[in-house]
Design a protein around this motif. Structure first.
Motif, mmCIF file in Angstrom:
data_model
loop_
_atom_site.group_PDB
_atom_site.id
_atom_site.type_symbol
_atom_site.label_atom_id
_atom_site.label_comp_id
_atom_site.label_asym_id
_atom_site.label_seq_id
_atom_site.Cartn_x
_atom_site.Cartn_y
_atom_site.Cartn_z
ATOM 1 N N ILE A 75 -44.286 -19.347 -50.144
ATOM 2 C CA ILE A 75 -43.172 -18.941 -51.026
ATOM 3 C C ILE A 75 -41.839 -19.357 -50.404
ATOM 4 O O ILE A 75 -40.978 -19.944 -51.058
ATOM 5 C CB ILE A 75 -43.204 -17.413 -51.293
ATOM 6 N N GLY A 76 -41.699 -19.077 -49.103
ATOM 7 C CA GLY A 76 -40.463 -19.421 -48.390
ATOM 8 C C GLY A 76 -40.195 -20.912 -48.418
ATOM 9 O O GLY A 76 -39.094 -21.367 -48.719
ATOM 10 N N TYR A 77 -41.230 -21.688 -48.140
ATOM 11 C CA TYR A 77 -41.111 -23.146 -48.109
ATOM 12 C C TYR A 77 -40.703 -23.688 -49.479
ATOM 13 O O TYR A 77 -39.807 -24.526 -49.604
ATOM 14 C CB TYR A 77 -42.452 -23.752 -47.659
ATOM 15 N N LYS A 78 -41.372 -23.160 -50.534
ATOM 16 C CA LYS A 78 -41.061 -23.634 -51.893
ATOM 17 C C LYS A 78 -39.611 -23.318 -52.264
ATOM 18 O O LYS A 78 -38.957 -24.112 -52.926
ATOM 19 C CB LYS A 78 -42.016 -23.011 -52.907
ATOM 20 N N LYS A 79 -39.148 -22.149 -51.863
ATOM 21 C CA LYS A 79 -37.764 -21.756 -52.178
ATOM 22 C C LYS A 79 -36.780 -22.712 -51.512
ATOM 23 O O LYS A 79 -35.817 -23.153 -52.128
ATOM 24 C CB LYS A 79 -37.502 -20.319 -51.702
ATOM 25 N N ILE A 80 -37.042 -23.032 -50.243
ATOM 26 C CA ILE A 80 -36.156 -23.938 -49.501
ATOM 27 C C ILE A 80 -36.161 -25.316 -50.157
ATOM 28 O O ILE A 80 -35.121 -25.903 -50.409
ATOM 29 C CB ILE A 80 -36.583 -24.021 -48.004
ATOM 30 N N MET A 81 -37.353 -25.806 -50.487
ATOM 31 C CA MET A 81 -37.466 -27.129 -51.091
ATOM 32 C C MET A 81 -36.778 -27.178 -52.450
ATOM 33 O O MET A 81 -36.143 -28.163 -52.807
ATOM 34 C CB MET A 81 -38.953 -27.533 -51.259
ATOM 35 N N GLN A 82 -36.910 -26.076 -53.195
ATOM 36 C CA GLN A 82 -36.283 -25.998 -54.521
ATOM 37 C C GLN A 82 -34.759 -26.082 -54.391
ATOM 38 O O GLN A 82 -34.101 -26.815 -55.100
ATOM 39 C CB GLN A 82 -36.681 -24.685 -55.179
ATOM 40 N N MET A 83 -34.214 -25.332 -53.405
ATOM 41 C CA MET A 83 -32.766 -25.344 -53.186
ATOM 42 C C MET A 83 -32.290 -26.727 -52.789
ATOM 43 O O MET A 83 -31.262 -27.212 -53.247
ATOM 44 C CB MET A 83 -32.382 -24.339 -52.100
ATOM 45 N N ARG A 84 -33.053 -27.375 -51.936
ATOM 46 C CA ARG A 84 -32.675 -28.721 -51.481
ATOM 47 C C ARG A 84 -32.709 -29.694 -52.650
ATOM 48 O O ARG A 84 -31.850 -30.531 -52.803
ATOM 49 C CB ARG A 84 -33.624 -29.208 -50.391
ATOM 50 N N LYS A 85 -33.742 -29.540 -53.502
ATOM 51 C CA LYS A 85 -33.913 -30.447 -54.632
ATOM 52 C C LYS A 85 -32.764 -30.274 -55.625
ATOM 53 O O LYS A 85 -32.213 -31.228 -56.147
ATOM 54 C CB LYS A 85 -35.239 -30.155 -55.324
ATOM 55 N N PHE A 86 -32.416 -29.034 -55.903
ATOM 56 C CA PHE A 86 -31.425 -28.781 -56.939
ATOM 57 C C PHE A 86 -29.999 -29.054 -56.490
ATOM 58 O O PHE A 86 -29.178 -29.472 -57.279
ATOM 59 C CB PHE A 86 -31.539 -27.341 -57.431
ATOM 60 N N THR A 87 -29.705 -28.808 -55.243
ATOM 61 C CA THR A 87 -28.306 -28.934 -54.838
ATOM 62 C C THR A 87 -28.077 -30.006 -53.785
ATOM 63 O O THR A 87 -26.955 -30.417 -53.559
ATOM 64 C CB THR A 87 -27.768 -27.606 -54.272
ATOM 65 N N GLY A 88 -29.131 -30.436 -53.149
ATOM 66 C CA GLY A 88 -28.967 -31.421 -52.078
ATOM 67 C C GLY A 88 -28.505 -30.775 -50.797
ATOM 68 O O GLY A 88 -28.702 -31.286 -49.723
ATOM 69 N N VAL A 89 -27.894 -29.625 -50.898
ATOM 70 C CA VAL A 89 -27.405 -28.895 -49.730
ATOM 71 C C VAL A 89 -27.612 -27.406 -49.981
ATOM 72 O O VAL A 89 -27.937 -27.002 -51.077
ATOM 73 C CB VAL A 89 -25.899 -29.116 -49.502
ATOM 74 N N PHE A 90 -27.392 -26.616 -48.970
ATOM 75 C CA PHE A 90 -27.454 -25.172 -49.177
ATOM 76 C C PHE A 90 -26.056 -24.689 -49.525
ATOM 77 O O PHE A 90 -25.191 -24.625 -48.682
ATOM 78 C CB PHE A 90 -27.949 -24.459 -47.919
#
Lengths: 186, 152
Positions: free
Chosen positions: B136-151
């Motif tokens: 779950i944690g990994y998917k959340k991080i990847m999703q954020m990276r995919k959508f915004t390119g950055v945190f």
């Protein structure tokens, strides 16, 4: 991210609706910020087709990441950041290296695009802007887009006032130097 | 010289500077020439620096975005994973409670399993839980990276 700019109440309502998955809010968002995000993407990519693709990508990113947006900050600045970074990423991925001459050719082909009507001035300015780096091009186009409101440019780009002023001055100096190539002498 | 001209054109000059510019425009030919070039560029930039997408593109983009949003699947896998985990955990707990409560069960006569088997079942259950949390944690991080390119 700019924290000290108030989010207009209309944007706040729209953001809340977007978070709830309201489809009408998606249309409102595109109507309100689609052109602005396209402008940002175009200024990085300098190509209509690529700018359109990047804009759609950036708009989707805003919708998908809307939960991450902090209501205290400027929504427009957030959209700007996402559009600018998406366009930069797109440029890196799609075009590894395009030299200036290549860009001129690309620009001339692009100006002939049926989607947008360019008059002579617009075409000349777009070509002239190719002499600038991405950030300077963005600063100068935002400065004129926001009707010379330097505060707005600072808020959108996150650059300091002196940095914006220096970039503006250098960009216009550089453009004056090359202006004769693209425009008939006054 | 150029800095003062742009300041004047942007309307940022003080009254003294305005006077200085206006005087120089009357007396200094080089200044006048530089002013004319800058003014001409300024006028052109006002007209040509902004760019607009076609209305057709905006309409098309809305349609594409709605299509893309409709195609996105609801997150059904996650609740199913949790249900599976709770069933395994509940069954294991129930089994332990019945077998090791020290009393004879009056309603369930389950076969007594080896303690090592039970330990293994417990470890598998908790490893499953740990993997799910990591996933779950990994998917959340990847999703954020995919959508915004950055945190952001």
């Amino acid at each position: 991210m700019i924290q000290n700019m108030d989010i207009p109440a209309v944007d706040e309502g729209m953001v809340r609706l977007l978070r709830e998955g309201d489809r009408k809010a998606v249309n409102t968002f595109v109507d309100r910020y689609g052109q602005f995000m396209y402008h940002v993407c175009y200024k990085v990519l300098l190509n209509t087709d690529e700018a359109e693709e990047a804009t759609q990508d950036a708009v989707m990113k805003v919708i998908q990441a809307i939960e991450n947006f902090k209501l205290k900050s400027s929504f427009k600045a957030w959209c700007y950041t996402i559009a600018f970074r998406t366009a930069i990423d797109y440029k890196r991925k799609v075009r590894k290296h395009v030299d200036l001459e290549g860009e001129y050719e690309l620009a001339n082909e692009d100006m002939a695009d049926d989607n947008i009507h360019y008059d002579e001035t617009k075409q000349g300015i777009q070509l002239l802007m190719r002499h600038l780096d991405d950030e300077s091009r963005m600063v100068i186009s935002l400065f004129y887009l926001e009707e010379k409101n330097i505060r707005e440019v600072i808020a959108l780009t996150g650059l300091t006032e002196s940095n914006v002023k220096i970039k503006l001055f250098r960009a216009r100096k550089e453009m004056t130097k090359h202006a004769d190539k693209y425009f008939e002498k006054v | 010289m150029e800095e003062l001209i742009w300041k004047y054109l942007d309307g940022e000059c003080s009254p003294e500077e305005i006077k200085e510019v206006e005087d120089k425009l009357q007396s200094d030919t080089a200044f006048l020439k530089a002013y004319q070039s800058a003014e001409s560029l300024d006028v052109r930039l006002k007209k040509g620096a902004t760019i607009k997408a076609s209305d057709f593109f905006i309409v098309q983009m809305k349609t594409r975005i709605h299509d893309e949003l409709s195609q996105q699947k609801a997150p059904v896998i996650l609740p199913l994973k949790w249900i599976l985990f709770l069933v395994i955990l509940g069954a294991t707990g129930l089994y332990f409670a019945i077998q090791y409560s020290g009393e004879e069960s009056s309603f369930l006569h389950l076969p007594v399993l080896d303690e090592r088997v039970m330990t293994m079942v417990t470890w598998v259950t908790f490893s499953f839980l740990l993997l799910m949390i990591i996933d779950i944690g990994y998917k959340k991080i990847m999703q954020m990276r995919k959508f915004t390119g950055v945190f952001l």
